[in-house]
Design a protein around this motif. Structure first.
Motif, PDB file in Angstrom:
ATOM      1  N   ASP A  33      77.380  18.289  35.947  1.00  0.00           N
ATOM      2  CA  ASP A  33      77.514  19.139  37.132  1.00  0.00           C
ATOM      3  C   ASP A  33      76.282  19.997  37.355  1.00  0.00           C
ATOM      4  O   ASP A  33      76.017  20.928  36.591  1.00  0.00           O
ATOM      5  N   LEU A  34      75.542  19.706  38.424  1.00  0.00           N
ATOM      6  CA  LEU A  34      74.357  20.491  38.769  1.00  0.00           C
ATOM      7  C   LEU A  34      74.663  21.576  39.796  1.00  0.00           C
ATOM      8  O   LEU A  34      73.744  22.251  40.278  1.00  0.00           O
ATOM      9  N   THR A  35      75.948  21.754  40.125  1.00  0.00           N
ATOM     10  CA  THR A  35      76.338  22.835  41.032  1.00  0.00           C
ATOM     11  C   THR A  35      75.954  24.186  40.448  1.00  0.00           C
ATOM     12  O   THR A  35      75.769  25.166  41.184  1.00  0.00           O
ATOM     13  N   GLY A  76      84.255  19.153  43.006  1.00  0.00           N
ATOM     14  CA  GLY A  76      85.328  18.320  42.492  1.00  0.00           C
ATOM     15  C   GLY A  76      85.940  17.427  43.562  1.00  0.00           C
ATOM     16  O   GLY A  76      86.230  16.251  43.311  1.00  0.00           O
ATOM     17  N   LEU A  77      86.117  17.967  44.757  1.00  0.00           N
ATOM     18  CA  LEU A  77      86.681  17.182  45.860  1.00  0.00           C
ATOM     19  C   LEU A  77      85.724  16.077  46.304  1.00  0.00           C
ATOM     20  O   LEU A  77      86.155  14.953  46.613  1.00  0.00           O
ATOM     21  N   LYS A  81      87.901  12.914  45.590  1.00  0.00           N
ATOM     22  CA  LYS A  81      88.460  12.433  46.855  1.00  0.00           C
ATOM     23  C   LYS A  81      87.432  11.700  47.711  1.00  0.00           C
ATOM     24  O   LYS A  81      87.771  10.755  48.423  1.00  0.00           O
ATOM     25  N   GLY A  82      86.180  12.165  47.645  1.00  0.00           N
ATOM     26  CA  GLY A  82      85.120  11.497  48.400  1.00  0.00           C
ATOM     27  C   GLY A  82      84.542  10.298  47.683  1.00  0.00           C
ATOM     28  O   GLY A  82      83.738   9.560  48.264  1.00  0.00           O
ATOM     29  N   LYS A  83      84.927  10.116  46.409  1.00  0.00           N
ATOM     30  CA  LYS A  83      84.458   8.987  45.591  1.00  0.00           C
ATOM     31  C   LYS A  83      82.930   8.945  45.488  1.00  0.00           C
ATOM     32  O   LYS A  83      82.315   7.872  45.447  1.00  0.00           O
ATOM     33  N   ILE A  84      82.328  10.130  45.437  1.00  0.00           N
ATOM     34  CA  ILE A  84      80.883  10.238  45.267  1.00  0.00           C
ATOM     35  C   ILE A  84      80.574  10.431  43.787  1.00  0.00           C
ATOM     36  O   ILE A  84      81.298  11.139  43.081  1.00  0.00           O
ATOM     37  N   ASN A  85      79.527   9.795  43.337  1.00  0.00           N
ATOM     38  CA  ASN A  85      79.105   9.928  41.934  1.00  0.00           C
ATOM     39  C   ASN A  85      79.040  11.395  41.519  1.00  0.00           C
ATOM     40  O   ASN A  85      78.607  12.241  42.297  1.00  0.00           O
ATOM     41  N   GLY A  86      79.489  11.685  40.285  1.00  0.00           N
ATOM     42  CA  GLY A  86      79.561  13.065  39.812  1.00  0.00           C
ATOM     43  C   GLY A  86      78.231  13.791  39.871  1.00  0.00           C
ATOM     44  O   GLY A  86      78.156  14.944  40.317  1.00  0.00           O
ATOM     45  N   LEU A  87      77.173  13.130  39.416  1.00  0.00           N
ATOM     46  CA  LEU A  87      75.842  13.746  39.425  1.00  0.00           C
ATOM     47  C   LEU A  87      75.397  14.041  40.853  1.00  0.00           C
ATOM     48  O   LEU A  87      74.895  15.127  41.156  1.00  0.00           O
ATOM     49  N   LEU A  88      75.614  13.074  41.744  1.00  0.00           N
ATOM     50  CA  LEU A  88      75.217  13.246  43.142  1.00  0.00           C
ATOM     51  C   LEU A  88      76.054  14.331  43.830  1.00  0.00           C
ATOM     52  O   LEU A  88      75.533  15.094  44.660  1.00  0.00           O
ATOM     53  N   MET A  93      76.082  19.603  46.413  1.00  0.00           N
ATOM     54  CA  MET A  93      76.647  20.949  46.510  1.00  0.00           C
ATOM     55  C   MET A  93      75.594  22.005  46.186  1.00  0.00           C
ATOM     56  O   MET A  93      75.567  23.072  46.806  1.00  0.00           O
ATOM     57  N   MET A  94      74.726  21.705  45.244  1.00  0.00           N
ATOM     58  CA  MET A  94      73.651  22.639  44.896  1.00  0.00           C
ATOM     59  C   MET A  94      72.738  22.858  46.099  1.00  0.00           C
ATOM     60  O   MET A  94      72.346  23.992  46.401  1.00  0.00           O
TER      61      MET A  94
END
Length: 306
Positions: A33-35, A76-77, A81-88, A93-94
């Motif tokens: 998570d880079l947020t 997280g959403l 829910k958006g099925k976007i890669n976790g890193l991306l 969000m950052m």
């Protein structure tokens, strides 16, 4: 020298909340998570704006924590829910938080140096110590609840936990939200301690958090969740002490902070691996010598019988 070490320990306690937040995503959820770089500034910005407008400093910390939770919720959403890669998801969000934080703050820098904060109303050591103890107790209680156990299991093996009927999307959202809430709270406290909030104050915070987690685990170990969270807090303190000592080297100055951080993380990552490799090599060598010695005795015994 003594004063700089005392200051380093105080900073370590402030950054310990950041480290605990990173620990949740990095170690428990196994979520990159880079947020964090954005939510740290969100916390600092919210606290600075509220305090500068005359709101209570403790209330500003609570709202900053909520702001971090909201940022983590969005990440997280996007992922679940958006099925976007976790890193991306974290990177997106950052980036978004940079503009959001500017909207919150209204300008790149807000000074609160003369304002009353949670660290000026009471002895800062008492405030930080009490806050960390409460957070550690709550975290260790939470990770023993059904939701907390499901969250830990999601990080270990999400397919297995899904087979038991658990909703891994929900546990991931809870984990990322809680993580960024703690990060934002750390940002709020750092802003109050330094007397200002800046739009760039969160740059590189993910590396600082990772350094604290890795150093804590490497030096103090992580046998269980209680031991691990305490190790992370101590790792944050050790990290700040190492940085303070490094900055006392004549040919290094404050502008080299990012390089120092990177080197510390590299050493913390490489050292445990190198240490294990050396131990395995020694064990293999010892085992080879034992086998060679046993074979040598057998051959000698055979010669004697002959």
């Amino acid at each position: 020298m003594i004063s700089s070490l005392i200051g380093a320990v105080e900073l370590g306690l402030l950054y310990a909340l950041l480290a605990l937040g990173v620990y949740i995503t990095y170690r428990i959820l196994d979520f990159p998570d880079l947020t964090v770089d954005g939510s740290f500034t969100t916390g600092g910005g919210i606290a600075a704006v509220m305090i500068s407008h005359g709101y209570n400093a403790w209330l500003s910390c609570i709202v900053a924590f909520a702001g971090g939770i909201a940022a983590g919720l969005c990440t997280g959403l996007l992922h679940t829910k958006g099925k976007i890669n976790g890193l991306l998801s974290g990177i997106l969000m950052m980036i978004a938080l940079h503009s959001i934080n500017l909207r919150i703050m209204g300008k790149p820098n807000i000074a609160i140096i003369d304002a009353d904060t949670v660290l000026t109303s009471v002895n800062p050591w008492i405030v930080l110590g009490s806050m960390l103890i409460i957070v550690l107790l709550l975290m260790n209680w939470f990770f023993r609840t059904d939701v907390g156990l499901a969250l830990r299991a999601t990080g270990d093996n999400d397919r297995m936990i899904r087979s038991f009927g658990a909703n891994t999307d929900t546990t991931k959202i809870i984990g990322v939200s809680l993580s960024n809430g703690l990060v934002a709270l750390s940002g709020a406290l750092i802003a109050q301690q330094s007397g200002f909030a800046d739009i760039t104050m969160g740059v590189g915070m993910i590396v600082v958090g990772l350094a604290s987690v890795i150093i804590g685990e490497a030096v103090f170990g992580a046998r269980n969740i209680i031991h691990a969270t305490i190790s992370v807090v101590l790792g944050a303190i050790v990290y700040r002490i190492v940085v303070a000592l490094a900055l006392r080297v004549e040919w290094l100055d404050a502008s080299d902070m990012k390089v120092i951080t990177a080197v510390i993380v590299i050493i913390a990552l490489v050292f445990p691996t190198a240490s294990r490799a050396m131990k395995q090599k020694k064990m293999a060598k010892k085992r080879t010598e034992e086998i060679t010695g046993a074979l040598s005795k057998e051959f000698k015994g055979g010669d004697l019988r002959a």
